[in-house]
Design a protein around this motif. Structure first.
Motif, PDB file in Angstrom:
ATOM      1  N   TYR A 138       0.838  -1.188   0.000  1.00 28.03           N
ATOM      2  CA  TYR A 138       0.000   0.000   0.000  1.00 28.03           C
ATOM      3  C   TYR A 138       0.881   1.249   0.000  1.00 28.03           C
ATOM      4  O   TYR A 138       2.092   1.181   0.284  1.00 28.03           O
ATOM      5  N   GLN A 255      -6.802  -5.838  -2.056  1.00 31.31           N
ATOM      6  CA  GLN A 255      -5.521  -5.970  -2.770  1.00 31.31           C
ATOM      7  C   GLN A 255      -5.536  -7.180  -3.714  1.00 31.31           C
ATOM      8  O   GLN A 255      -4.567  -7.936  -3.811  1.00 31.31           O
ATOM      9  N   LYS A 268       0.533   2.927 -11.264  1.00 29.75           N
ATOM     10  CA  LYS A 268       0.161   3.321  -9.902  1.00 29.75           C
ATOM     11  C   LYS A 268       1.379   3.998  -9.279  1.00 29.75           C
ATOM     12  O   LYS A 268       2.099   3.408  -8.453  1.00 29.75           O
ATOM     13  N   ASP A 274      -5.929  -1.508  -5.887  1.00 35.98           N
ATOM     14  CA  ASP A 274      -7.326  -1.157  -5.618  1.00 35.98           C
ATOM     15  C   ASP A 274      -8.299  -2.313  -5.813  1.00 35.98           C
ATOM     16  O   ASP A 274      -9.415  -2.268  -5.312  1.00 35.98           O
TER      17      ASP A 274
END
Length: 349
Positions: A138, A255, A268, A274
Motif C-alpha cells: 500500500y 488488494q 500506480k 485497488d
C-alpha cells in the motif's frame, strides 16, 4: 508497545490526559522505561548493540535462547543516509529506503553470525529468520511481492507466503543450502525450539485458563534431514485455509491484484492495489502449487475439492481463539505520564 514509532526519537502517537496532549516515549528495557537510551542512536543500532552484548557476555557452557525481534523492516521508512546512498539508483524514495532497511538488517545478522563464530558458538547454534507477513504494497509501505498476488494485511500469497530460512552449525552439512517447499507456520518454531530444548510444548497454564492447545509442530526432523516431509499439512488463515496444495478464501479480499517487476510504476505511481474480490458468498479456491500467483479461481470447476476445503475450514474455525480485546482505554495515557514518567508501559485497566 506500538509498532510504528520513530526510529530516532522512539515517539509514536500522542494521547490526552488531564486535558493536555502528551507524547510518551515508546521504549522499554525489560524491567522498566528505557530512560537515557531513547533518542541516542538509530533504533535498530540500539537493538543490535543489546544483542551483541548478550552474545558477548553469555557463558558458552550454558544453553542460550535469544529472540531478536527487529523493528526494521517496518514503517516509518527510516534508515541512516549511508544506507540510502547504496540505493541511490532507485528513483522511488519508498522503495529506495525499503531496500536500504533490508540491507541494514542483513548487516546486523552478519554481525550476529560473526560474533557466534568468534565465540565458538556457531557449531552448536540453530538460527531461524522469518518474516511475520508479506510486504506492505500500500502507499508508503515500500514493498513489492511480485509475482504473488496482494500483500500485507491480506490472505493472498503475497500476504502469507514469507521469506524464511534456517542456518547455523546445527544444520547437518547435507541439508545446508537446500530449498524446502512444504508448509511451515510461524507457530511451528515455538514447538521446534521446545523440542530442541527438551521441554514439553504443552502449556498447563493455558489449559487451566480454558485456552486452546498450542498449534505449533516440531520442524527439526525436517530441518535436520531425518525426513523431508513436514508434519504440517494445513495452515489456518484468518479467515481461510491452506490445505495441501489448495487454498480456500472465504471473505471479501482486498488488494486482489498484482504488481510488476518494478513497482510502483506508471500505472500506480504512489503504490497500492485497488482491486477487490468477494469470496464471502461464493468461496474462492486456488491450487497454489500449480498456480502460486492465484490467477485462476477453480471453485466452480472443482466442487468436490471446494466442499472438502469448506469442511476443513469450518472444523478449524470452530476452535479458533478470538478473544474480546475490549476498547481503547484512555487511562493508558495517565499510566504513561504518571507511573512511567513519560514512557509507554504495561498496565491493567
Amino acid at each position: 508497545f506500538h509498532h510504528a514509532n520513530d526510529y530516532y526519537t522512539e515517539k509514536n502517537e500522542n494521547c490526552m490526559y488531564d486535558k493536555k496532549q502528551h507524547s510518551p516515549t515508546d521504549l522499554w528495557m525489560t524491567e522498566g522505561p528505557g530512560v537515557g537510551f531513547n533518542g541516542t542512536v538509530y533504533e535498530e543500532e540500539m537493538f543490535k548493540k543489546h544483542v551483541m552484548n548478550v552474545l558477548g557476555n553469555h557463558s558458552v557452557d550454558t544453553p542460550l535462547f535469544l529472540y531478536y525481534a527487529p523493528h526494521i523492516v517496518h514503517t516509518p521508512l527510516q534508515v541512516p543516509q549511508s544506507y540510502q546512498d547504496r540505493y541511490a539508483f532507485i528513483d522511488d524514495m519508498d522503495r529506495r529506503i525499503y531496500h536500504a532497511m533490508v540491507a541494514y538488517l542483513d548487516d546486523v545478522i552478519g554481525n550476529i553470525t560473526a560474533k557466534l563464530h568468534e565465540r565458538d558458538m556457531w557449531n552448536n547454534t540453530l538460527i531461524v529468520v522469518s518474516s511475520d507477513n508479506g510486504g506492505p504494497e500500500y502507499p508508503g509501505g515500500g514493498a513489492n511481492n511480485f509475482p504473488h498476488r496482494g500483500g500485507k494485511m491480506t490472505n493472498w500469497q503475497g500476504g502469507v507466503r514469507v521469506n524464511a530460512f534456517a542456518s547455523g552449525g546445527m544444520i547437518p552439512a547435507a541439508m545446508r543450502g537446500q530449498k524446502y517447499e512444504g508448509l511451515v507456520a510461524l507457530a511451528d518454531w515455538y514447538a521446534t525450539f521446545c523440542s530442541l530444548a527438551g521441554v514439553d510444548k504443552f502449556d498447563e497454564r493455558a489449559k487451566d485458563a480454558n485456552l486452546p492447545p498450542v498449534d505449533g509442530l516440531d520442524m527439526w526432523p525436517m530441518l535436520s534431514g531425518q525426513n523431508m516431509t513436514s508434519p504440517r499439512t494445513e495452515v489456518p488463515l484468518s479467515p481461510g485455509l491452506i490445505s495441501g496444495g489448495y487454498k480456500i478464501l472465504v471473505s471479501r479480499m482486498m488488494q486482489a491484484g498484482w504488481t510488476g517487476p518494478q513497482y510502483p510504476n506508471s500505472t500506480k505511481p504512489k503504490g497500492g492495489i485497488d482491486a477487490v474480490m468477494d469470496c464471502s458468498k461464493h468461496n474462492c479456491l486456488f491450487n497454489i502449487k500449480e498456480d502460486p500467483e492465484e490467477r485462476n479461481n477453480i471453485a466452480d470447476s472443482q466442487p468436490d475439492i471446494l466442499k472438502h476445503m469448506q469442511e476443513r475450514w469450518t472444523a478449524w474455525n470452530a476452535t479458533a481463539f478470538n478473544p474480546i480485546r475490549g476498547k481503547v482505554w484512555p487511562g493508558a495515557c495517565e499510566v504513561a505520564v504518571e507511573t512511567y514518567h513519560g514512557y509507554w508501559g504495561p498496565f491493567l485497566p
